[in-house]
Every structure is written in structure tokens, then in C-alpha cells.
Design an enzyme around this catalytic site. Structure first.
Site, PDB file in Angstrom:
ATOM      1  N   TYR A  35       0.865  -1.181   0.000  1.00  0.00           N
ATOM      2  CA  TYR A  35       0.000   0.000   0.000  1.00  0.00           C
ATOM      3  C   TYR A  35       0.898   1.227   0.000  1.00  0.00           C
ATOM      4  CZ  TYR A  35      -3.672   3.171   1.738  1.00  0.00           C
ATOM      5  OH  TYR A  35      -4.584   4.196   1.901  1.00  0.00           O
ATOM      6  N   TYR A 189     -11.542  -3.949   7.338  1.00  0.00           N
ATOM      7  CA  TYR A 189     -10.223  -3.644   7.898  1.00  0.00           C
ATOM      8  C   TYR A 189     -10.311  -2.517   8.927  1.00  0.00           C
ATOM      9  CZ  TYR A 189      -5.467  -1.921   8.332  1.00  0.00           C
ATOM     10  OH  TYR A 189      -4.269  -1.508   8.850  1.00  0.00           O
ATOM     11  N   HIS A 190     -10.923  -1.418   8.543  1.00  0.00           N
ATOM     12  CA  HIS A 190     -10.953  -0.252   9.424  1.00  0.00           C
ATOM     13  C   HIS A 190     -11.914  -0.431  10.590  1.00  0.00           C
ATOM     14  CE1 HIS A 190      -9.336   1.289   5.587  1.00  0.00           C
ATOM     15  NE2 HIS A 190      -8.512   1.893   6.398  1.00  0.00           N
ATOM     16  N   LYS A 554      -9.936  17.763  16.054  1.00  0.00           N
ATOM     17  CA  LYS A 554      -9.364  17.020  14.923  1.00  0.00           C
ATOM     18  C   LYS A 554      -9.195  18.001  13.760  1.00  0.00           C
ATOM     19  CE  LYS A 554      -9.013  13.162  14.079  1.00  0.00           C
ATOM     20  NZ  LYS A 554      -7.755  12.364  14.014  1.00  0.00           N
ATOM     21  N   ASP A 558      -7.692  14.476   8.612  1.00  0.00           N
ATOM     22  CA  ASP A 558      -7.488  13.159   9.213  1.00  0.00           C
ATOM     23  C   ASP A 558      -8.785  12.685   9.865  1.00  0.00           C
ATOM     24  OD1 ASP A 558      -6.553  10.911  10.618  1.00  0.00           O
ATOM     25  OD2 ASP A 558      -5.924  12.158  12.307  1.00  0.00           O
ATOM     26  N   HIS A 560      -9.201   9.514  11.178  1.00  0.00           N
ATOM     27  CA  HIS A 560      -8.988   8.422  12.134  1.00  0.00           C
ATOM     28  C   HIS A 560      -9.227   8.969  13.537  1.00  0.00           C
ATOM     29  CE1 HIS A 560      -6.951   6.777   8.581  1.00  0.00           C
ATOM     30  NE2 HIS A 560      -7.232   5.603   9.101  1.00  0.00           N
TER      31      HIS A 560
END
Length: 681
Positions: A35, A189-190, A554, A558, A560
Site C-alpha cells: 500500500y 479492515y478499518h 481534529k 485526518d 482516524h
């Protein structure tokens, strides 16, 4: 004891018999990917060509956050984010440069792109056609799973209904025009990165796939006779954690449940259409900053979970690098991860055997347990009205925040062992980390300015009338319910930019802010140090004359938000008041909130690598507004050199992945507030 000649002969015969029974032809290995993408299309192209020359067999493109969220590189929210976590692609020229010298008609390309997936696929098709490739030759994937973006990764743009419409358009277009393309890659995945248990990962991913397939049926764009063909192109992208026996069972459960859903819900009987096709990147959440060399073993064990079982073997694998908890991996680090895949595939005999776990009672029991629990959770989501309704109600997000809170608490208390972090922490200096910055790659600060200059030059040289006409047709298609793909391809060829494409659709569909999922209390255990923390926070509040008030911000793009959410939950549980408005805020908005709310401390969470630019911007704005005495702390993946820069600029505290104990972080924040305001008094 000496063996008799007869026993030796018998053993030799047994060995010969066993040897004759072993298969001799190895199965073809999975796709080897890394990746990658950074700085610019030119730099990323050089990296791709290097990796392909080293034996990589497919591409996996990482886009930067402005591209992922539909902004051009010169947008205010893009400041500090350009080229940091991936490659910036603002127009056809960038995409052309990204794949220069790489024949797309022969390549298998995975693109981790979601809200603007239709646009990046349009750019890809336009470049492929320039190269002379036919659409039917193109082979690859767009992730295009928006539901997990609302829950974990944060690169959504549009409201759920509009997002599902765009996903449906891509599926309906590709099954006809790009029959070898995976138009959506349902991504669990996340979910695991956000704290999902194996059951939640199974249930939420499958609920997402059901929502997508239901939307395809309801759209009427795919005839009933072709539905199995459309279903056959739905792929998955999963995570594999360190508990690799459980992960093996999870993957076998995915295989069984997907076939069950296809047969029972949709009446699909073609065995090939019912195959659970998935790619994988193994867990990055569990990579540690302390003793980072241990990450090599973690990555190997996690990869085994998705390649050992032939029945549930991944179709493509990409591995993180050992040093991703420190910063951006270098090409050599990615090569090391690639070599790990090649050794398992080519040096071992793994691919010469049938499934190693069929008939294993322990495996079978665990698989059935996971399937039963996942079915129950799927029923709960179905009763709510499906995955979209479960997102909008906040149920899925809150469930993930609670699961992640439990995981973090387990590490804090030692109930979950992480070697080198909360146990076996004694260590000799690692020779792999030879200095503050040698162990990672840094993006040249000039890359952003250069990208913006290229963007301005692109706008200046294109045919403005063609751009305007393409955008008008795109808007009309969106409003009229026409499939968005052909107008997007024409817009790409006309020179429309990423920000213009997304801006056009923002005007039609609007924007969305997902629920944060942050509850009022973490229900902390009595023995995890919370009583002492609450007492300290209460004593400081008494001296201040009001509760400690913390703003968790934040800035930038981003998305996450796991760390920010856990800090917010912990702070509230300790007795602090918390202001947390979710992701994607400008420094100006954060400073405005700090001013209006009268907070005692601002905590910034930044994991995209843009911490220096964004944090210093926030500091400067706070000083300009007269609240420069309010301390600011920053959390993220921050190299030591950047930590020194931040502290020199006036940042009061820096927290990185090594600071895993949230209770201790809260103590430090409370004491920082106490020191700051006791001096002021």
C-alpha cells in the site's frame, strides 16, 4: 534404544508412502501488493515501478486526504495534508503521471478511495483509454465502501442515501463496461482498527454488503438475470489481528456466511458468484512504537491467518512495514514486507496442500460460534432497518467506541498483553532505529507547494468552456438520477479537477457529519486507577471554581478518530467536561470553539503527519485571539524531531503510541491545567 532393521525399513517405507501422497503442483500464489503513494504523482510512479521490479504483482494506491475527501490541493482544509498519507490526484494530468510507463491493460490495481470512487475510477479509465487499453481489459478494485467511513475512517462526503446511489452507479456501470473490475470492496479492515470484535467485523461488513446489494436491486439498473454477475464482483478487504487462530476461523466464517446470504437472501446459485473474494492488509493497530522490531513477528503471524486455510485464502495481500508506528515507511521497509510474502509463497510448501483445517473439531467449533453470534448481530441490524439506519441512529458507531474502550482498558490494566508496551518492556537499544529520523521516510515540505503550482498550471491551460459544459452535464445527471459514470469520465477528459467534481455533487447532495459515538461514561473498572484520577480532577476543579473543560480537536482532514474518541470518553469519565465536535475542522473553527466554550486546555489529535503545520497554526490563531495562555497538547504518530519542533513552538505536551495508558495521560493533562491556572492566579 537401538532400532531393529525391520523397524527402520518400516519407517522408511512409511516415509516413502507419505512422500508419494504429497501433492506436487503448487497453487498459484495470491497477489503481492504494498500500500503506497506519497508526495506527488511523479514520486509515487517511481515507487510503483521500483516495487513492480522487485516482484510485486499488483498495485495498491494510497491517496492523500484532500483527494480522499474531494478537495483540490489548494483548498483551505488541505493545508499541511497534501501528499502526506498518499498521492495527491487533482486531475487527469496527475493520474496520467501516476501510471506513466505502467500498462493499465495488464495491471491489477487496487485504489483505496471511497466517497470520490466514481471520480478516481473515471480518471483511471480515461488514462487507460489514452494508453490504448479497452475497458473490458481493466482489472482492479475501488474500495468504494462508504459505510465504514462513517464508522471509522472519516473520509465520507455525502449523506448515506446519496453515497449509496453513487456506489450503485459504479456497480451498474462496471459489470457491463469493466467486467473484471471490483466496483466495491466491502472493508472490514478499518472496523477492526476502530475496535471491532471478530463478531462485529463479520456482522458489520456483511450488513454493509447486504445494504449495497439491496440498493443495486432497488435501483433497477441491473436486470434480475444479471444480478448474480453483479454479486460476483463484490469483493471484501479485511483485517487480520494477532490472535491468528481466531482470525483463521473468522475468515472461514466469512466464506460460509457470504454463501449463505447469497443463496438464501438473493437466490444466487452459481458457485463462482458465491465465492467470498477478499484482499487483506494485516493489523496496523497492533504495531508498537516501543521495540518496533517485534512488529516483524506480529506481521508474519497475522499474515498466516489469511493464507494458511486454502478454503479462506486471501486473493491479495498487502503488509504494513515494521516501522509504521513510527512514521512513513521507506522503500526498503516495504521491500522487507514484500519479501516476507514471497518467502511464504515460494520457499515453503504451503501452496502444495489442500486445506489444513478441514475436519478440525476446534476450528469447526469456533467457526460455528462466530457464525451464530454474527447472525444474531445481523438480525439486530436488520430489525433496525439495515446498515444505513444503524449508522444514522449512531448504534454502530457507539458499539465500536465501546469495543475499543474495552480493548484500550485491557491494555491499560494488563488484561491484554502487548509485549514491549505493558510487559517485557526492558530492552536493549534497537539497531533498526539508528537515529531520530533515519528509521522513517519524511515527505519534503516543498511537495505541497509544487503540487499547488502544478494544479494552477493545469487550470490555466485547459478549455474552460469544455470544463463548464462537463460540470453542467454531471450536475444534470446527478439531479436526474442518471448513472454518474459516463459524465464523470467525460469530465475527467475535459480537465475537471477533483475539487470541482466533488463540489458539483456537494451542491446536489449536500454534506454529512456522522455521529461521534462518544458516550458519557466508559464504565471504568474499580481497580484501574480511576478513583484516584477522579479525586485529583475533583480537587483541581474545586481550586478552579468549575470543572476542568477540555476541547478535543481534529484539525485538517485526518478522519482516524479512534484516539480522539477514547480521550474524550476517558476525560468525561474522570469528571472533566469535554467539547468534541468530530472530525475535519479547520484551525479557525477549533480556536473559535475554544474561545466560545472557555476551555482550560486544547488537545489536538493528528495522525496524518501534518501535526507541525496544523498545531502551530492553531497556536498562532489562539494567540491572536488572546487565549494564548490556554495550553495545547498534541497526540499522534510524531517522530522525535517533530516533537522537539512542537515544544519549541509552544506546545505543552506531546503524546505518541507509546503513551498507551489513558489514565496516566489524564493525570498529566489535569496537572498541566492545575499548574497553568495556579500560576495565573
Amino acid at each position: 534404544m537401538t532400532k531393529s532393521p525391520d523397524s527402520t525399513a518400516s519407517a522408511d517405507a512409511s516415509l516413502r508412502s507419505s512422500s508419494k501422497a504429497a501433492p506436487v503442483k503448487a497453487e498459484k500464489p495470491w497477489l503481492f501488493r504494498t500500500y503506497s503513494g506519497h508526495s506527488s504523482a511523479k514520486a509515487s510512479n517511481e515507487l510503483y515501478r521500483t516495487n513492480l521490479g522487485r516482484g510485486q504483482t499488483g498495485l495498491s494506491v494510497a491517496f492523500d486526504l484532500p483527494t480522499q475527501t474531494g478537495y483540490d490541493s489548494d483548498h483551505v482544509l488541505a493545508r499541511g495534508e497534501v501528499g502526506k498519507v498518499g498521492v495527491p490526484v487533482s486531475h487527469l494530468g496527475d493520474m496520467r503521471m501516476l501510471f506513466d510507463g505502467i500498462p493499465l491493460g495488464q495491471m491489477n490495481t487496487s485504489m483505496t478511495i471511497n466517497a470520490p470512487a466514481a471520480w478516481l475510477l473515471a480518471l483511471y479509465i480515461a488514462v487507460a483509454e489514452e494508453q490504448g487499453a479497452k475497458r473490458a481489459e481493466l482489472n482492479g478494485t475501488v474500495q468504494n465502501d462508504i459505510i465504514k467511513e462513517y464508522l471509522s475512517r472519516g473520509t465520507y462526503i455525502f449523506p448515506p442515501a446519496a453515497s449509496m446511489r453513487l456506489i450503485t452507479d459504479v456497480i451498474a456501470f462496471t459489470y457491463r463496461e469493466l467486467p473484471k473490475w471490483n466496483p466495491t470492496n466491502v472493508c472490514s479492515y478499518h472496523l477492526q482498527e476502530a475496535g471491532a470484535t471478530p463478531v462485529q467485523e463479520l456482522a458489520y461488513a456483511l450488513a454493509t454488503a447486504i445494504a449495497v446489494l439491496d440498493a443495486v436491486k432497488e435501483s433497477g439498473q441491473v436486470p434480475e438475470a444479471d444480478f448474480a454477475q453483479a454479486m460476483s464482483r463484490i469483493s471484501f478487504f479485511v483485517n487480520a489481528g494477532i490472535r491468528f487462530v481466531t482470525e483463521i476461523c473468522k475468515m472461514r466464517a466469512f466464506v460460509d456466511l457470504w454463501e449463505e446470504i447469497g443463496r438464501e437472501r438473493y437466490g444466487v446459485t452459481d458457485p463462482r458468484a458465491l465465492l467470498f473474494r477478499y484482499g487483506v492488509q494485516v493489523n496496523s493497530l497492533g504495531l508498537t512504537e516501543p521495540q518496533p522490531e517485534n512488529n516483524v513477528y506480529r506481521i508474519l503471524l497475522e499474515m498466516l491467518a489469511v493464507v494458511l486455510s486454502k478454503k479462506a485464502r486471501a486473493r491479495a495481500v498487502q503488509l504494513p512495514a515494521w516501522n509504521e508506528a513510527l512514521g512513513l515507511p521507506r522503500p526498503w521497509d516495504q521491500q522487507w514486507s514484500l519479501r516476507l510474502q514471497q518467502i511464504v509463497a515460494y520457499e515453503t510448501d504451503l501452496l502444495e496442500y489442500e486445506d489444513l483445517f478441514d475436519g478440525n473439531p476446534a476450528i469447526n467449533a469456533k467457526v460455528e460460534e462466530l457464525k451464530a453470534a454474527a447472525r444474531a448481530e445481523l438480525k439486530r441490524i436488520e430489525d433496525m432497518g439495515g446498515a444505513i439506519q444503524a449508522v444514522e441512529s449512531g448504534y454502530l458507531k457507539q458499539a465500536l467506541v465501546e469495543s475499543n474502550t474495552s480493548r484500550v482498558r485491557g491494555i491499560e490494566t494488563g488484561a491484554i498483553t502487548v509485549v514491549g508496551v505493558n510487559k517485557f518492556t526492558e530492552s536493549a537499544p534497537s539497531p533498526l532505529v539508528s537515529g531520530d529520523t533515519d528509521a522513517i521516510m519524511t515527505v519534503d515540505a516543498a511537495a505541497e507547494a509544487e503540487q499547488i503550482e502544478r494544479l494552477k498550471a493545469w487550470r490555466a491551460q485547459r478549455d474552460a468552456a469544455a470544463v463548464e459544459a462537463a460540470l453542467k452535464d454531471l450536475e444534470a445527471a446527478a439531479r436526474e438520477g442518471r448513472n454518474i459514470m459516463e459524465p464523470s469520465i467525460q469530465a475527467a477528459k475535459a480537465g475537471v479537477t477533483t475539487g470541482e467534481w466533488a463540489g458539483c455533487l456537494r451542491g446536489v447532495f449536500g454534506e454529512y457529519r456522522a455521529p461521534t459515538g462518544v458516550s458519557a461514561s466508559s464504565n471504568a473498572l474499580a481497580d484501574d486507577g480511576m478513583d484516584e484520577l477522579r479525586a485529583e480532577v475533583a480537587a483541581i476543579a474545586k481550586r478552579l471554581g468549575r470543572p476542568i473543560k477540555l476541547l478535543v480537536g481534529k484539525p485538517g482532514l485526518d478522519g482516524h478518530s479512534n484516539g480522539a474518541e477514547q480521550i474524550a470518553v476517558k476525560a468525561r469519565d474522570s469528571g472533566m467536561e469535554v467539547v468534541y465536535e468530530g472530525i475535519r475542522l479547520t484551525p479557525e473553527q477549533i480556536v473559535s470553539a475554544a474561545l466560545e466554550e472557555g476551555v482550560h486546555l486544547v488537545g489536538l489529535s493528528i495522525l496524518s503527519g501534518s501535526h507541525v503545520e496544523l498545531a502551530t497554526d492553531v497556536l498562532a490563531r489562539m494567540r491572536a485571539e488572546g487565549i494564548g495562555d490556554v495550553p495545547v497538547v498534541v497526540g499522534g504518530i510524531i517522530p522525535p524531531e517533530d516533537e522537539r519542533k512542537l515544544k519549541a513552538a509552544g506546545i505543552a505536551g506531546v503524546f505518541t503510541p507509546k503513551d498507551f495508558n489513558l489514565t496516566q495521560i489524564m493525570h498529566e493533562i489535569a496537572r498541566l491545567v492545575d499548574r497553568t491556572y495556579s500560576r495565573a492566579a
